[in-house]
Design an enzyme around this catalytic site. Structure first.
Site, PDB file in Angstrom:
ATOM      1  N   SER A  24       0.844  -1.199   0.000  1.00 39.45           N
ATOM      2  CA  SER A  24       0.000   0.000   0.000  1.00 39.45           C
ATOM      3  C   SER A  24       0.876   1.244   0.000  1.00 39.45           C
ATOM      4  CB  SER A  24      -0.899   0.009   1.238  1.00 39.45           C
ATOM      5  OG  SER A  24      -1.427   1.313   1.392  1.00 39.45           O
ATOM      6  N   HIS A  47      -1.154  -1.112  -4.197  1.00 44.50           N
ATOM      7  CA  HIS A  47      -2.460  -0.837  -3.580  1.00 44.50           C
ATOM      8  C   HIS A  47      -2.549   0.659  -3.305  1.00 44.50           C
ATOM      9  CE1 HIS A  47      -6.018  -2.050  -1.201  1.00 44.50           C
ATOM     10  NE2 HIS A  47      -5.635  -1.173  -0.293  1.00 44.50           N
ATOM     11  N   ASP A  49      -4.786   3.598  -1.691  1.00 41.56           N
ATOM     12  CA  ASP A  49      -5.851   3.848  -0.712  1.00 41.56           C
ATOM     13  C   ASP A  49      -6.389   5.264  -0.838  1.00 41.56           C
ATOM     14  OD1 ASP A  49      -6.091   1.420   0.878  1.00 41.56           O
ATOM     15  OD2 ASP A  49      -4.029   1.828   1.520  1.00 41.56           O
ATOM     16  N   MET A  51      -9.048   8.007   0.374  1.00 37.82           N
ATOM     17  CA  MET A  51      -9.920   8.307   1.527  1.00 37.82           C
ATOM     18  C   MET A  51     -10.438   9.733   1.410  1.00 37.82           C
ATOM     19  SD  MET A  51      -7.476   6.823   4.507  1.00 37.82           S
ATOM     20  CE  MET A  51      -6.736   5.180   4.401  1.00 37.82           C
ATOM     21  N   HIS A  80      -8.356   1.133  -3.889  1.00 41.31           N
ATOM     22  CA  HIS A  80      -9.305   0.864  -2.800  1.00 41.31           C
ATOM     23  C   HIS A  80     -10.004   2.178  -2.462  1.00 41.31           C
ATOM     24  CE1 HIS A  80      -9.663  -0.457   1.742  1.00 41.31           C
ATOM     25  NE2 HIS A  80     -10.836  -0.312   1.168  1.00 41.31           N
ATOM     26  N   MET A  82     -12.203   4.347  -0.411  1.00 37.16           N
ATOM     27  CA  MET A  82     -12.865   4.559   0.875  1.00 37.16           C
ATOM     28  C   MET A  82     -13.529   5.931   0.814  1.00 37.16           C
ATOM     29  SD  MET A  82      -9.823   2.929   3.158  1.00 37.16           S
ATOM     30  CE  MET A  82      -8.667   3.058   1.794  1.00 37.16           C
ATOM     31  N   MET A 151     -11.423  -6.545   5.031  1.00 37.32           N
ATOM     32  CA  MET A 151     -10.696  -5.557   5.839  1.00 37.32           C
ATOM     33  C   MET A 151     -10.408  -6.171   7.208  1.00 37.32           C
ATOM     34  SD  MET A 151     -10.078  -2.922   4.051  1.00 37.32           S
ATOM     35  CE  MET A 151      -9.274  -2.042   5.405  1.00 37.32           C
ATOM     36  N   ASP A 189      -6.527  -6.847   3.954  1.00 36.61           N
ATOM     37  CA  ASP A 189      -5.925  -5.515   4.077  1.00 36.61           C
ATOM     38  C   ASP A 189      -6.027  -5.006   5.512  1.00 36.61           C
ATOM     39  OD1 ASP A 189      -5.070  -2.894   3.695  1.00 36.61           O
ATOM     40  OD2 ASP A 189      -6.791  -2.299   2.467  1.00 36.61           O
TER      41      ASP A 189
HETATM   42  C1  DX5 Z   1      -6.472   1.107   5.728  1.00 39.23           C
HETATM   43  C2  DX5 Z   1      -5.989   0.902   4.314  1.00 39.23           C
HETATM   44  C3  DX5 Z   1      -4.869  -0.039   4.218  1.00 39.23           C
HETATM   45  C4  DX5 Z   1      -3.598   0.420   4.875  1.00 39.23           C
HETATM   46  C5  DX5 Z   1      -2.835  -0.782   5.297  1.00 39.23           C
HETATM   47  O1  DX5 Z   1      -7.594   1.920   5.696  1.00 39.23           O
HETATM   48  O2  DX5 Z   1      -7.039   0.369   3.533  1.00 39.23           O
HETATM   49  O3  DX5 Z   1      -4.605  -0.416   2.877  1.00 39.23           O
HETATM   50  O4  DX5 Z   1      -2.802   1.206   4.031  1.00 39.23           O
HETATM   51  O5  DX5 Z   1      -1.776  -0.384   6.093  1.00 39.23           O
HETATM   52  P1  DX5 Z   1      -1.054  -1.393   7.104  1.00 39.23           P
HETATM   53  O6  DX5 Z   1      -0.531  -2.537   6.297  1.00 39.23           O
HETATM   54  O7  DX5 Z   1       0.020  -0.554   7.691  1.00 39.23           O
HETATM   55  O8  DX5 Z   1      -2.081  -1.844   8.107  1.00 39.23           O
HETATM   56 ZN    ZN Z   2      -6.536  -0.461   1.492  1.00 38.92          ZN
END
Ligand code: DX5
Ligand code: ZN
Length: 232
Positions: A24, A47, A49, A51, A80, A82, A151, A189
């Site tokens: 990620s 990956h 992320d 948000m 991903h 969010m 998740m 994840d």
């Molecule tokens: C959390 C994200 C993850 C995050 C994982 O909301 O969706 O992808 O980056 O990070 P680690 O591996 O540090 O838990």
């Molecule tokens: Zn993620």
């Protein structure tokens, strides 16, 4: 009838399933994004992320960073989302370079339509859910998806602790996918690292996201290597 594979049936046993690693980039040094992507060139996917500060209590980054990552790397861009009502932005993320788009069942009343839209854009369609959401919410769309993401932390932040009950959830979804004869990726994840990667794969995962475990102080290449070693 030897050598005949029924259409849609996965024949690979757990042990033979090659696990994909998806670092990620949320945990990477954004000021050196190109170098960080280069350091994970040996991974399978990147990956990404996204948000929005609404669906999750944090804002990460959006389209321009995805486009920059796309331009800097040939890795599969696994996005991903969010964000609330992700269907508003699916085309934009596809245009910015996503190869796969994963949407949360909690983020839209029209999860089936969102999955259809992703497929119409010619991208891999993923569906996911928070640790507190019933797995049953996934079931109606399971036959339509290319990826299911379990998740194993509450989404919003990197560096959180893996929720142990996630293993049971992974086992359940693995069973459902196998019953359907689905070849969809089962991705996990949150809080995944060398100490639990093997257990996560043994529970049925085919694809591991890892942020902080990869982009550690000694560099992403070393982090990735530690994860691979743990899976041997
Ligand atoms: C959390 C994200 C993850 C995050 C994982 O909301 O969706 O992808 O980056 O990070 P680690 O591996 O540090 O838990
Ligand atoms: Zn993620």
């Amino acid at each position: 009838m030897r050598n005949v594979r029924l259409p849609g049936v996965t024949a690979e046993p757990d042990s033979a399933r090659r696990v994909k690693l998806a670092p990620s980039i949320l945990a990477s040094d954004f000021s050196r994004l190109g170098e960080e992507l280069n350091a994970i060139a040996g991974a399978d996917w990147a990956h990404v992320d996204v948000m929005d500060g609404q669906f999750v209590p944090n804002i990460s980054f959006g389209l321009p960073i995805l486009a920059a990552a796309r331009a800097a790397s040939s890795l599969f861009m696994d996005v991903h989302l969010m964000i609330d009502r992700p269907e508003r932005y699916l085309k934009d993320f596809a245009d910015a370079g996503a190869d796969g788009l994963t949407v949360h069942v909690e983020s839209t009343p029209h999860i089936h339509r969102a999955v259809q839209q992703i497929r119409e854009l010619g991208k891999k369609a993923g569906v996911t859910l928070n640790p507190g959401t019933s797995l049953e919410t996934l079931r109606p769309v399971l036959p339509e998806v290319d990826l299911v993401l379990i998740m194993s932390v509450n989404p919003g932040f990197g560096g959180q602790k893996f929720i142990p009950h996630s293993l049971e959830r992974i086992r359940t979804v693995r069973r459902w996918l196998d019953e359907l004869g689905s070849a969809a990726e089962l991705q996990v994840d949150g809080g995944v690292g060398p100490t639990n990667a093997r257990a996560v794969v043994n529970a049925g995962a085919s694809n591991l996201v890892a942020g902080s475990a990869v982009f550690g102080r000694d560099g992403a290449q070393a982090g990735l290597e530690r994860l691979r070693e743990a899976l041997k």
